[in-house]
Design an enzyme around this catalytic site. Sequence first.
Site, PDB file in Angstrom:
ATOM      1  N   HIS A  82      -9.009   8.021   2.655  1.00 46.76           N
ATOM      2  CA  HIS A  82      -8.065   6.945   2.379  1.00 46.76           C
ATOM      3  C   HIS A  82      -8.090   6.648   0.892  1.00 46.76           C
ATOM      4  O   HIS A  82      -9.150   6.557   0.287  1.00 46.76           O
ATOM      5  CB  HIS A  82      -8.452   5.681   3.154  1.00 46.76           C
ATOM      6  CG  HIS A  82      -7.573   4.512   2.841  1.00 46.76           C
ATOM      7  ND1 HIS A  82      -6.345   4.348   3.410  1.00 46.76           N
ATOM      8  CD2 HIS A  82      -7.733   3.484   1.985  1.00 46.76           C
ATOM      9  CE1 HIS A  82      -5.781   3.249   2.931  1.00 46.76           C
ATOM     10  NE2 HIS A  82      -6.599   2.709   2.060  1.00 46.76           N
ATOM     11  N   ASP A 161      -4.056  -7.635  10.798  1.00 48.30           N
ATOM     12  CA  ASP A 161      -3.969  -7.267   9.384  1.00 48.30           C
ATOM     13  C   ASP A 161      -2.547  -7.446   8.868  1.00 48.30           C
ATOM     14  O   ASP A 161      -2.345  -7.890   7.734  1.00 48.30           O
ATOM     15  CB  ASP A 161      -4.428  -5.809   9.181  1.00 48.30           C
ATOM     16  CG  ASP A 161      -4.319  -5.410   7.719  1.00 48.30           C
ATOM     17  OD1 ASP A 161      -5.016  -6.029   6.899  1.00 48.30           O
ATOM     18  OD2 ASP A 161      -3.523  -4.515   7.392  1.00 48.30           O
ATOM     19  N   ARG A 168      -1.251 -13.306   2.780  1.00 48.57           N
ATOM     20  CA  ARG A 168      -1.948 -13.150   1.489  1.00 48.57           C
ATOM     21  C   ARG A 168      -0.952 -12.877   0.372  1.00 48.57           C
ATOM     22  O   ARG A 168      -1.096 -13.372  -0.743  1.00 48.57           O
ATOM     23  CB  ARG A 168      -2.951 -11.992   1.580  1.00 48.57           C
ATOM     24  CG  ARG A 168      -4.199 -12.346   2.368  1.00 48.57           C
ATOM     25  CD  ARG A 168      -4.996 -11.102   2.708  1.00 48.57           C
ATOM     26  NE  ARG A 168      -5.408 -10.365   1.533  1.00 48.57           N
ATOM     27  CZ  ARG A 168      -5.693  -9.067   1.537  1.00 48.57           C
ATOM     28  NH1 ARG A 168      -5.615  -8.347   2.642  1.00 48.57           N
ATOM     29  NH2 ARG A 168      -6.066  -8.465   0.424  1.00 48.57           N
ATOM     30  N   SER A 183      -9.412  -5.432   5.317  1.00 49.05           N
ATOM     31  CA  SER A 183      -8.075  -4.961   5.643  1.00 49.05           C
ATOM     32  C   SER A 183      -8.060  -3.423   5.721  1.00 49.05           C
ATOM     33  O   SER A 183      -7.583  -2.830   6.691  1.00 49.05           O
ATOM     34  CB  SER A 183      -7.103  -5.463   4.566  1.00 49.05           C
ATOM     35  OG  SER A 183      -5.887  -4.792   4.596  1.00 49.05           O
ATOM     36  N   LYS A 187      -8.245  -0.850   9.481  1.00 50.45           N
ATOM     37  CA  LYS A 187      -7.242   0.181   9.794  1.00 50.45           C
ATOM     38  C   LYS A 187      -7.892   1.554   9.912  1.00 50.45           C
ATOM     39  O   LYS A 187      -7.533   2.345  10.773  1.00 50.45           O
ATOM     40  CB  LYS A 187      -6.152   0.195   8.717  1.00 50.45           C
ATOM     41  CG  LYS A 187      -5.255  -1.052   8.791  1.00 50.45           C
ATOM     42  CD  LYS A 187      -4.084  -0.959   7.858  1.00 50.45           C
ATOM     43  CE  LYS A 187      -4.486  -1.093   6.417  1.00 50.45           C
ATOM     44  NZ  LYS A 187      -4.164  -2.321   5.739  1.00 50.45           N
TER      45      LYS A 187
HETATM   46  N1  URA Z   1      -4.678  -1.931   0.983  1.00 50.24           N
HETATM   47  C1  URA Z   1      -4.793  -2.506   2.209  1.00 50.24           C
HETATM   48  O1  URA Z   1      -4.611  -1.848   3.219  1.00 50.24           O
HETATM   49  N2  URA Z   1      -5.133  -3.803   2.269  1.00 50.24           N
HETATM   50  C2  URA Z   1      -5.358  -4.567   1.185  1.00 50.24           C
HETATM   51  O2  URA Z   1      -5.670  -5.729   1.315  1.00 50.24           O
HETATM   52  C3  URA Z   1      -5.207  -3.970  -0.083  1.00 50.24           C
HETATM   53  C4  URA Z   1      -4.883  -2.633  -0.147  1.00 50.24           C
END
Ligand code: URA
Length: 431
Positions: A82, A161, A168, A183, A187
């Site tokens: 990622h 999220d 946010r 976050s 995922k």
């Molecule tokens: N990427 C994400 O998936 N979440 C965040 O909060 C910042 C970058």
Amino acid sequence: MRMVDLIEKKRDGFPLTNEEIKYIIENYVNKSIPDYQMSSLLMAIYFQGMTNKESSALTKAILNSGEIIDLSIIDGIKVDKHSTGGVGDKTTLVLGPLVASCGAKVAKLSGRGLGHTGGTLDKLESIDGLSINIEINDFIKQVNEIGLAVAGQTAKVTPADKLLYALRDVTATVPSIPLIASSIMSKKLASGSDVIILDVKIGEGAFMKTIEDARELSKIMVNIGTSFNKKVVAFITDMSQPLGFSVGNRLEVKEAIETLKGNGPDDLTELCVEIGSYMVYSGGITQTLEEAKKLILEKLNNNEAYAKQMEFIKYQGGTIKDLNTFINVKEIIEVKSNETGYVKEIDALAIGIGAMKLGAGRETKEDSIDPDVGIILNKKVGNQVTKGETLALLYNNKENIENIIDEVLNAFVITKEKVEKKPIILEIITE
Ligand code: URA
């Protein structure tokens, strides 16, 4: 439990318990906790931070808000990577086939691009016929058969999220390290892989601006992974210029293919070789990291990584008849230097925004993209340049783009003093 007491507790710097964090997320998702209270808590977290234990509990609560993909019926160790988001970042297009050609299993769920950063799904969909909408059973079958599948993440994964990120975004609480870490990790954990290699970018146009912040984010994410019994390694990498030469969907697909043929840009190739080696080693394919690197280089040199890329594209329905005619635009505009000297910096944010304005990216989620347009850098940091020389090529289909030409020109910082090339990998954080 009352939300107001929990906000007060966090406001005053006390850590929340696992039960309290679970309560907050469950009740926010089911709408018992209103946005105004959640906003207040997010701001308290922004200022007070979270302990590692709280960050893991928050990750778990977000993870459990939705579907968790079960990849256990895929044989072997599943590896994932990622990136925190960059400009010209086509590493998934290179790394997927590269590590799959070494025998590792890559079951990847990717996202779309928004703003100045591109998304893997948009790049893949720029290939005629290629589909990223794959049913879970077909996705698993594909990984078992060819070692690699890339699909879009469904709305059922980590719904908390999505809600939190939207809040946010409008409450100035995106740049909180524990919130970013939970976050991202929720995922990644929902995607079901055993090994996660993270690429944390630093620079303008990246979430992290300093090495200290990148290090802190990396350590928290590695710690969260460990608390879920996953192997997580974080690379901290430079984004003070775009990665590789190409920015734009088909341009990046083409560059990824060239890289798999062994003709890629140095920075992209080095990054993929190093991250790929960790994926192959952590995926249990080799006994040591050195053996993994040797295997990766072998697959790049003997064309097997390229053959895997072609197999993957075909399996997902895509065709590229001829790479020479793959990209079609109305015009290619040269952006020329006004100065003689050395390239000190190339503002990745400005290049990303330039490519987006040409149509390669989306300003809002609803925008459509033009797969053919984008920017090719002709010079990178450390290169010498003379007045009148081409700095970049704009692949364009629009009218009146003088402002974009200026923005791309201004993205290049040129100095009289000689500039050293920047290393792409700055640090590697392991457990
Ligand atoms: N990427 C994400 O998936 N979440 C965040 O909060 C910042 C970058």
